[in-house]
Design a protein around this motif. Structure first.
Motif, PDB file in Angstrom:
ATOM      1  N   THR A  54      -6.514   1.884  -0.423  1.00 44.99           N
ATOM      2  CA  THR A  54      -5.148   1.180  -0.997  1.00 44.99           C
ATOM      3  C   THR A  54      -4.736   0.110  -0.195  1.00 44.99           C
ATOM      4  N   LEU A  55      -5.183   0.242   1.024  1.00 48.52           N
ATOM      5  CA  LEU A  55      -4.721  -0.630   2.334  1.00 48.52           C
ATOM      6  C   LEU A  55      -5.758  -2.270   1.955  1.00 48.52           C
ATOM      7  N   LEU A  56      -7.031  -1.715   1.573  1.00 42.47           N
ATOM      8  CA  LEU A  56      -7.842  -2.752   1.428  1.00 42.47           C
ATOM      9  C   LEU A  56      -7.425  -3.567   0.131  1.00 42.47           C
ATOM     10  N   GLN A  57      -7.105  -2.903  -0.650  1.00 38.88           N
ATOM     11  CA  GLN A  57      -6.696  -3.540  -2.265  1.00 38.88           C
ATOM     12  C   GLN A  57      -5.513  -4.416  -2.150  1.00 38.88           C
ATOM     13  N   ILE A  58      -4.475  -3.758  -1.190  1.00 42.25           N
ATOM     14  CA  ILE A  58      -3.271  -4.698  -0.843  1.00 42.25           C
ATOM     15  C   ILE A  58      -3.605  -5.942  -0.170  1.00 42.25           C
ATOM     16  N   MET A  59      -4.664  -5.869   0.957  1.00 44.95           N
ATOM     17  CA  MET A  59      -5.183  -7.056   1.610  1.00 44.95           C
ATOM     18  C   MET A  59      -5.776  -8.091   0.628  1.00 44.95           C
ATOM     19  N   SER A  60      -6.472  -7.576  -0.534  1.00 40.52           N
ATOM     20  CA  SER A  60      -7.120  -8.393  -1.285  1.00 40.52           C
ATOM     21  C   SER A  60      -6.487  -8.827  -2.335  1.00 40.52           C
ATOM     22  N   GLY A  61      -5.139  -8.400  -2.589  1.00 44.24           N
ATOM     23  CA  GLY A  61      -3.965  -8.833  -3.615  1.00 44.24           C
ATOM     24  C   GLY A  61      -4.318  -8.326  -4.830  1.00 44.24           C
ATOM     25  N   LEU A  62      -5.114  -7.213  -5.134  1.00 47.70           N
ATOM     26  CA  LEU A  62      -5.171  -6.541  -6.143  1.00 47.70           C
ATOM     27  C   LEU A  62      -4.022  -5.631  -6.559  1.00 47.70           C
ATOM     28  N   ILE A  63      -3.148  -4.990  -5.708  1.00 49.42           N
ATOM     29  CA  ILE A  63      -2.182  -4.625  -6.012  1.00 49.42           C
ATOM     30  C   ILE A  63      -1.241  -4.892  -4.995  1.00 49.42           C
ATOM     31  N   TYR A  64       0.027  -4.870  -5.086  1.00 50.57           N
ATOM     32  CA  TYR A  64       1.210  -5.180  -4.213  1.00 50.57           C
ATOM     33  C   TYR A  64       1.786  -4.182  -3.517  1.00 50.57           C
ATOM     34  N   PRO A  65       2.557  -4.449  -2.256  1.00 51.37           N
ATOM     35  CA  PRO A  65       3.222  -3.295  -1.914  1.00 51.37           C
ATOM     36  C   PRO A  65       4.492  -2.797  -2.405  1.00 51.37           C
ATOM     37  N   SER A  66       4.823  -1.614  -2.204  1.00 54.19           N
ATOM     38  CA  SER A  66       6.211  -1.216  -2.594  1.00 54.19           C
ATOM     39  C   SER A  66       7.215  -1.619  -1.551  1.00 54.19           C
ATOM     40  N   GLY A  67       6.860  -1.989  -0.358  1.00 49.26           N
ATOM     41  CA  GLY A  67       7.762  -2.412   0.897  1.00 49.26           C
ATOM     42  C   GLY A  67       6.764  -3.230   1.875  1.00 49.26           C
ATOM     43  N   GLY A  68       7.458  -4.259   2.554  1.00 50.85           N
ATOM     44  CA  GLY A  68       6.563  -4.745   3.614  1.00 50.85           C
ATOM     45  C   GLY A  68       5.940  -6.045   2.843  1.00 50.85           C
ATOM     46  N   ALA A  69       5.099  -6.735   3.663  1.00 50.97           N
ATOM     47  CA  ALA A  69       4.565  -7.886   3.008  1.00 50.97           C
ATOM     48  C   ALA A  69       3.134  -8.132   3.599  1.00 50.97           C
ATOM     49  N   PHE A  71       0.011 -11.064   4.447  1.00 54.30           N
ATOM     50  CA  PHE A  71      -0.324 -12.424   4.621  1.00 54.30           C
ATOM     51  C   PHE A  71      -1.574 -13.181   4.445  1.00 54.30           C
ATOM     52  N   PHE A  72      -1.854 -13.972   3.936  1.00 55.13           N
ATOM     53  CA  PHE A  72      -3.294 -14.709   4.165  1.00 55.13           C
ATOM     54  C   PHE A  72      -3.211 -16.207   4.897  1.00 55.13           C
ATOM     55  N   ARG A  73      -3.542 -16.064   5.970  1.00 54.54           N
ATOM     56  CA  ARG A  73      -3.593 -17.520   6.722  1.00 54.54           C
ATOM     57  C   ARG A  73      -2.158 -17.989   6.815  1.00 54.54           C
ATOM     58  N   GLY A  74      -1.156 -16.994   6.814  1.00 55.90           N
ATOM     59  CA  GLY A  74      -0.048 -17.243   7.199  1.00 55.90           C
ATOM     60  C   GLY A  74       1.173 -17.313   5.979  1.00 55.90           C
ATOM     61  N   ARG A  75       0.593 -17.216   4.444  1.00 57.21           N
ATOM     62  CA  ARG A  75       1.199 -17.262   3.446  1.00 57.21           C
ATOM     63  C   ARG A  75       1.349 -15.907   2.918  1.00 57.21           C
ATOM     64  N   GLU A  76       2.493 -15.542   2.494  1.00 56.84           N
ATOM     65  CA  GLU A  76       2.432 -14.215   1.753  1.00 56.84           C
ATOM     66  C   GLU A  76       1.674 -14.269   0.413  1.00 56.84           C
ATOM     67  N   VAL A  77       1.226 -13.141   0.275  1.00 57.10           N
ATOM     68  CA  VAL A  77       0.385 -12.672  -0.967  1.00 57.10           C
ATOM     69  C   VAL A  77       1.042 -11.803  -1.634  1.00 57.10           C
ATOM     70  N   SER A  78       1.662 -12.468  -2.776  1.00 51.32           N
ATOM     71  CA  SER A  78       2.378 -11.558  -3.823  1.00 51.32           C
ATOM     72  C   SER A  78       2.329 -12.202  -5.086  1.00 51.32           C
ATOM     73  N   GLU A  79       2.959 -11.142  -5.976  1.00 48.76           N
ATOM     74  CA  GLU A  79       2.852 -11.662  -7.415  1.00 48.76           C
ATOM     75  C   GLU A  79       3.445 -13.085  -7.797  1.00 48.76           C
ATOM     76  N   LYS A  80       4.384 -13.558  -6.993  1.00 47.91           N
ATOM     77  CA  LYS A  80       4.925 -14.663  -7.029  1.00 47.91           C
ATOM     78  C   LYS A  80       4.209 -15.721  -6.613  1.00 47.91           C
ATOM     79  N   SER A  81       3.578 -15.462  -5.287  1.00 47.58           N
ATOM     80  CA  SER A  81       2.877 -16.442  -4.588  1.00 47.58           C
ATOM     81  C   SER A  81       1.552 -16.928  -5.361  1.00 47.58           C
ATOM     82  N   LEU A  82       0.865 -15.767  -6.084  1.00 44.23           N
ATOM     83  CA  LEU A  82      -0.197 -16.004  -6.689  1.00 44.23           C
ATOM     84  C   LEU A  82      -0.413 -16.593  -8.260  1.00 44.23           C
ATOM     85  N   ARG A  83       1.070 -16.737  -8.630  1.00 43.17           N
ATOM     86  CA  ARG A  83       1.508 -17.570  -9.820  1.00 43.17           C
ATOM     87  C   ARG A  83       1.058 -19.010  -9.590  1.00 43.17           C
ATOM     88  N   ASP A  84       1.274 -19.358  -8.317  1.00 43.83           N
ATOM     89  CA  ASP A  84       0.661 -20.918  -7.812  1.00 43.83           C
ATOM     90  C   ASP A  84      -0.719 -21.026  -7.928  1.00 43.83           C
TER      91      ASP A  84
END
Length: 360
Positions: A54-69, A71-84
């Motif tokens: 689960t932790l690796l899948q969160i690191m890779s942006g395959l799933i998103y955390p229920s809480g917390g955040a 970051f990849f190179r200082g930028r948050e990896v989230s559903e919103k940021s990956l729409r960019d």
């Protein structure tokens, strides 16, 4: 736990206070904070169900955390940021994930198609994608598999192809979930050497595993997850693997009790081959008193024979299981060889028993 500014500056991946629940009710991670520094080898270890995958899948942006955040190179990896689209392309090109089960990852008609698929999605030209595919196939020793579909590959070949499908994108970070799972010793050795070579070439390597020998051989920095899905410790491979109390607590090693008459032999045990088993001196705990004594040489040998027999029986069962699998895959000749290995190994158990009976 919060990371200092200096620590953050070196991080390529940073996970802060991450929790995750499957179906909003089944806990998988609880307030996990870890960081991965650029160019390092990093391992997440823990028993089955601790949350490593689960932790690796969160690191890779395959799933998103229920809480917390995360970051990849200082930028948050989230559903919103990956729409960019620009960030999506950057992140998917720089962070490559290799699934534990290669069948989940492979879907193209042929091996060559698998290796070209990623680069083509990154808008790399077909000619360069083809060059990358051939270069990676050569590196992985799978040049002769280019026209073969994945369902006609062995488990080890599938793992190489799955890894190759990520390497053709030339990512900066490789995230591998249980990379040695189901591989024969030769393929495990090949993979180990490849990961070290990739790291020495500048790649950041992140693995999730309960294989402690892999962690030791990679000399990784290690985060330990508990069965309560929390971080129990972070440190060098050497420090973590010497911390027997920690490994016992998180169920990565266990204690064996051997009864010989009124005497109990107690020692720590793991299927990690490099883990320290002190077979030279063990304590005896007597039922009638608490006197601590040291084994004499014959007692040591009897203890060792019992230990060796246990492992021999485990090996025999493994040979038997693979003999059945090989037969199911239609490879009768291989199945017969593995069956002979199974029978020969079972005969060794009888020799261990005979040697034990001869100790006076």
């Amino acid at each position: 736990m919060r990371l200092s500014v200096s620590e953050r500056d070196r991080d390529i991946i940073r996970v802060e206070g991450v929790s995750y629940r499957y179906y909003d009710r089944i806990p998988a991670l609880s307030e996990v904070t870890v960081s991965v520094q650029e160019g390092e080898r990093f391992a997440v270890i823990g028993s089955n169900g601790s949350g490593k995958s689960t932790l690796l899948q969160i690191m890779s942006g395959l799933i998103y955390p229920s809480g917390g955040a995360v970051f990849f190179r200082g930028r948050e990896v989230s559903e919103k940021s990956l729409r960019d689209k620009d960030f999506l392309k950057l992140f998917r090109g720089q962070a490559g994930y290799v699934f534990q089960d290669s069948d989940i990852q492979l879907f193209c008609p042929t091996v060559l198609d698998e290796l070209m698929y990623g680069p083509l999605q990154l808008d790399i030209g077909e000619e360069e994608a083809l060059d990358r595919a051939h270069e990676v196939m050569k590196m992985l020793g799978i040049e002769d598999l280019g026209d073969r579909p994945s369902y006609m590959l062995s488990g080890g070949e599938k793992k190489r192809v799955a890894l190759g499908s990520v390497l053709t994108m030339n990512p900066e970070v490789l995230l591998l979930d249980e990379p040695t799972n189901g591989l024969d010793p030769r393929t495990q050795c090949f993979l180990m050497e490849l990961l070290v070579a990739l790291n020495e070439a500048g790649k950041t390597i992140v693995i999730a595993t309960h294989d402690l020998s892999l962690v030791e051989e990679l000399h990784a920095r290690v985060a330990v997850l508990s069965e309560e899905h929390r971080v129990e410790g972070i440190g060098s491979a050497g420090d973590i693997l010497r911390d027997e109390a920690l490994l016992l607590k998180v169920n990565l090693i266990h204690e064996h009790l051997h009864f010989h008459g009124e005497t109990v032999h107690k020692h720590l045990h793991s299927h990690y081959r490099a883990h320290q088993h002190d077979h030279g001196v063990h304590t005896h705990i007597h039922h009638k008193n608490t006197e601590v004594t040291v084994m004499n040489d014959l007692d040591k040998l009897k203890h060792l024979l019992h230990h060796w027999r246990e492992h021999n029986d485990e090996h025999a069962q493994t040979y038997k299981d693979w003999a059945d699998k090989a037969l199911g895959l239609g490879n009768k000749e291989l199945s017969e060889v593995l069956e002979r290995l199974y029978q020969d190994t079972k005969r060794m158990s009888a020799l261990f028993d005979q040697a034990t009976r001869l100790i006076k």
